[in-house]
Write a protein that holds these residues in place. Structure first.
Motif, mmCIF file in Angstrom:
data_model
loop_
_atom_site.group_PDB
_atom_site.id
_atom_site.type_symbol
_atom_site.label_atom_id
_atom_site.label_comp_id
_atom_site.label_asym_id
_atom_site.label_seq_id
_atom_site.Cartn_x
_atom_site.Cartn_y
_atom_site.Cartn_z
ATOM 1 N N THR A 145 0.846 -1.191 0.000
ATOM 2 C CA THR A 145 0.000 0.000 0.000
ATOM 3 C C THR A 145 0.883 1.243 0.000
ATOM 4 O OG1 THR A 145 -0.110 0.170 2.406
ATOM 5 C CG2 THR A 145 -1.761 -1.218 1.338
ATOM 6 N N SER A 146 0.261 2.386 -0.106
ATOM 7 C CA SER A 146 1.022 3.636 -0.079
ATOM 8 C C SER A 146 1.211 4.136 1.350
ATOM 9 C CB SER A 146 0.314 4.696 -0.916
ATOM 10 O OG SER A 146 -0.965 4.963 -0.362
ATOM 11 N N ASP A 147 0.686 3.418 2.329
ATOM 12 C CA ASP A 147 0.817 3.825 3.727
ATOM 13 C C ASP A 147 2.155 3.389 4.289
ATOM 14 O OD1 ASP A 147 -1.690 4.937 3.800
ATOM 15 O OD2 ASP A 147 -2.667 3.121 4.548
ATOM 16 N N SER A 148 2.528 4.006 5.388
ATOM 17 C CA SER A 148 3.717 3.572 6.111
ATOM 18 C C SER A 148 3.328 3.395 7.573
ATOM 19 C CB SER A 148 4.845 4.591 5.980
ATOM 20 O OG SER A 148 4.606 5.692 6.822
ATOM 21 N N MET A 149 4.153 2.697 8.298
ATOM 22 C CA MET A 149 3.868 2.460 9.714
ATOM 23 C C MET A 149 4.285 3.649 10.578
ATOM 24 S SD MET A 149 2.372 -0.432 9.987
ATOM 25 C CE MET A 149 2.595 -1.288 11.515
ATOM 26 N N GLY A 150 4.900 4.645 10.012
ATOM 27 C CA GLY A 150 5.272 5.838 10.761
ATOM 28 C C GLY A 150 6.478 5.640 11.655
ATOM 29 N N TRP A 151 7.462 4.904 11.180
ATOM 30 C CA TRP A 151 8.637 4.610 12.011
ATOM 31 C C TRP A 151 9.375 5.883 12.402
ATOM 32 C CZ3 TRP A 151 8.580 0.128 14.149
ATOM 33 C CH2 TRP A 151 8.018 -0.951 13.491
ATOM 34 N N GLY A 152 9.487 6.835 11.502
ATOM 35 C CA GLY A 152 10.205 8.072 11.807
ATOM 36 C C GLY A 152 9.556 8.841 12.938
ATOM 37 N N LEU A 153 8.232 8.991 12.882
ATOM 38 C CA LEU A 153 7.512 9.676 13.954
ATOM 39 C C LEU A 153 7.608 8.892 15.251
ATOM 40 C CD1 LEU A 153 5.637 11.955 14.894
ATOM 41 C CD2 LEU A 153 3.720 10.556 14.147
ATOM 42 N N MET A 154 7.545 7.571 15.138
ATOM 43 C CA MET A 154 7.641 6.726 16.318
ATOM 44 C C MET A 154 8.968 6.950 17.044
ATOM 45 S SD MET A 154 6.671 2.695 16.268
ATOM 46 C CE MET A 154 5.477 2.858 14.971
ATOM 47 N N ILE A 155 10.051 6.935 16.291
ATOM 48 C CA ILE A 155 11.377 7.124 16.893
ATOM 49 C C ILE A 155 11.516 8.546 17.420
ATOM 50 C CG2 ILE A 155 13.847 7.233 16.357
ATOM 51 C CD1 ILE A 155 13.317 4.860 14.424
ATOM 52 N N ALA A 156 11.061 9.528 16.646
ATOM 53 C CA ALA A 156 11.171 10.919 17.071
ATOM 54 C C ALA A 156 10.344 11.199 18.328
ATOM 55 C CB ALA A 156 10.739 11.846 15.941
ATOM 56 N N ALA A 157 9.230 10.517 18.488
ATOM 57 C CA ALA A 157 8.383 10.748 19.660
ATOM 58 C C ALA A 157 8.886 9.994 20.887
ATOM 59 C CB ALA A 157 6.945 10.324 19.348
ATOM 60 N N LEU A 158 9.438 8.805 20.685
ATOM 61 C CA LEU A 158 9.817 7.975 21.824
ATOM 62 C C LEU A 158 11.252 8.174 22.308
ATOM 63 C CD1 LEU A 158 8.093 4.634 20.784
ATOM 64 C CD2 LEU A 158 7.299 6.314 22.444
ATOM 65 N N LEU A 159 12.146 8.598 21.466
ATOM 66 C CA LEU A 159 13.559 8.702 21.839
ATOM 67 C C LEU A 159 13.872 9.807 22.843
ATOM 68 C CD1 LEU A 159 16.292 7.405 21.335
ATOM 69 C CD2 LEU A 159 16.634 8.991 19.456
ATOM 70 N N PRO A 160 13.249 10.991 22.776
ATOM 71 C CA PRO A 160 13.615 12.040 23.741
ATOM 72 C C PRO A 160 13.363 11.674 25.203
ATOM 73 C CG PRO A 160 12.443 12.998 21.908
ATOM 74 C CD PRO A 160 12.352 11.514 21.748
ATOM 75 N N GLY A 161 12.376 10.847 25.493
ATOM 76 C CA GLY A 161 12.076 10.489 26.879
ATOM 77 C C GLY A 161 13.241 9.809 27.594
ATOM 78 N N PRO A 162 13.736 8.679 27.066
ATOM 79 C CA PRO A 162 14.879 8.037 27.723
ATOM 80 C C PRO A 162 16.135 8.909 27.728
ATOM 81 C CG PRO A 162 13.831 6.515 26.209
ATOM 82 C CD PRO A 162 13.184 7.838 26.008
ATOM 83 N N LEU A 163 16.344 9.698 26.680
ATOM 84 C CA LEU A 163 17.516 10.578 26.662
ATOM 85 C C LEU A 163 17.424 11.646 27.750
ATOM 86 C CD1 LEU A 163 18.097 11.079 22.826
ATOM 87 C CD2 LEU A 163 19.361 9.612 24.412
ATOM 88 N N LEU A 164 16.240 12.240 27.904
ATOM 89 C CA LEU A 164 16.047 13.246 28.945
ATOM 90 C C LEU A 164 16.150 12.624 30.332
ATOM 91 C CD1 LEU A 164 15.417 16.181 29.587
ATOM 92 C CD2 LEU A 164 13.005 15.623 29.430
#
Length: 174
Positions: free
Chosen positions: A62-81
Motif C-alpha cells: 500500500t502507499s501507507d507507512s507504519m510511521g517509524w520516523g515519527l515513532m522514533i522521534a516521539a519515543l527517543l527524547p524520553g529516555p535521553l532526557l
C-alpha cells in the motif's frame, strides 16, 4: 460407482466457540491461531495470513507507512532526557526534587506520547486490513494508569513545593 464426500472446510482461526471466547479471551484466540489446521488459514487480522512477514508485506504493497520516523522521534527524547537528568542529579547539578519532578513529568507524558507514536501504525493497519486500529494490548492500560498516577503525583509535588517555599525577604533599600 464411488461417491466421495468432501470434507467440511477448515474453520478460520477466528471461529472460536462462544464459551471459549468468554472464558479464555485473547489467549484462546492466540491458541486458535497457533493451531490453525491450514497454513493458509486467516488470522484475526482481516486478510493477513498466519505466515510471518505477511502483514508487513501487505502494508508494503500500500502507499501507507507504519510511521517509524515519527515513532522514533516521539519515543527517543524520553529516555535521553531521563538519562541526562539522572546524570545531572548524580553530579549534584540537579536537586532530588527537581529530578523527581522531571521523572514524574516524563511518566505523565507517557500516554500522550504513546498515542502520537502509535497512531500512524494503527491507522495503517486499519486502512490496509479494514479493521479497527485501536490498541487492545493489556500493557497499554498499565501505561495509562501509571501516567495518570504520575500526573497526580507531579501536581501534588508542585503544590507542596509552592506551599512550603519560604518567602524571600524584601531587599533593604537605603
Amino acid at each position: 460407482m464411488s461417491f466421495s464426500v468432501a470434507a467440511p472446510p477448515a474453520p478460520l482461526c477466528t471461529e472460536i466457540p462462544r464459551h471459549r471466547r468468554a472464558r479464555d479471551g485473547p489467549r484462546a484466540r492466540l491458541r486458535a491461531v497457533r493451531r490453525a489446521p491450514d497454513p493458509g488459514a486467516q488470522s484475526a487480522v482481516h486478510g493477513a495470513r498466519e505466515r510471518p512477514g505477511e502483514i508487513h508485506a501487505a502494508v508494503g504493497r500500500t502507499s501507507d507507512s507504519m510511521g517509524w520516523g515519527l515513532m522514533i522521534a516521539a519515543l527517543l527524547p524520553g529516555p535521553l532526557l531521563a538519562a541526562s537528568a539522572a546524570l545531572a542529579a548524580r553530579r549534584g547539578r540537579l536537586s532530588t526534587r527537581g529530578l523527581l519532578m522531571i521523572m514524574l513529568g516524563l511518566l505523565a507524558l507517557g500516554t500522550p506520547i504513546y498515542l502520537v507514536a502509535s497512531f500512524p501504525a494503527g491507522m495503517t493497519l486499519a486502512d490496509t486490513f479494514g479493521v479497527g486500529g485501536a490498541d487492545h494490548a493489556p500493557w497499554a492500560r498499565i501505561l495509562h494508569t501509571i501516567s495518570q498516577i504520575a500526573a497526580l503525583a507531579l501536581a501534588a509535588t508542585i503544590i507542596h513545593r509552592a506551599a512550603t517555599r519560604r518567602p524571600r525577604p524584601a531587599p533593604v533599600r537605603a
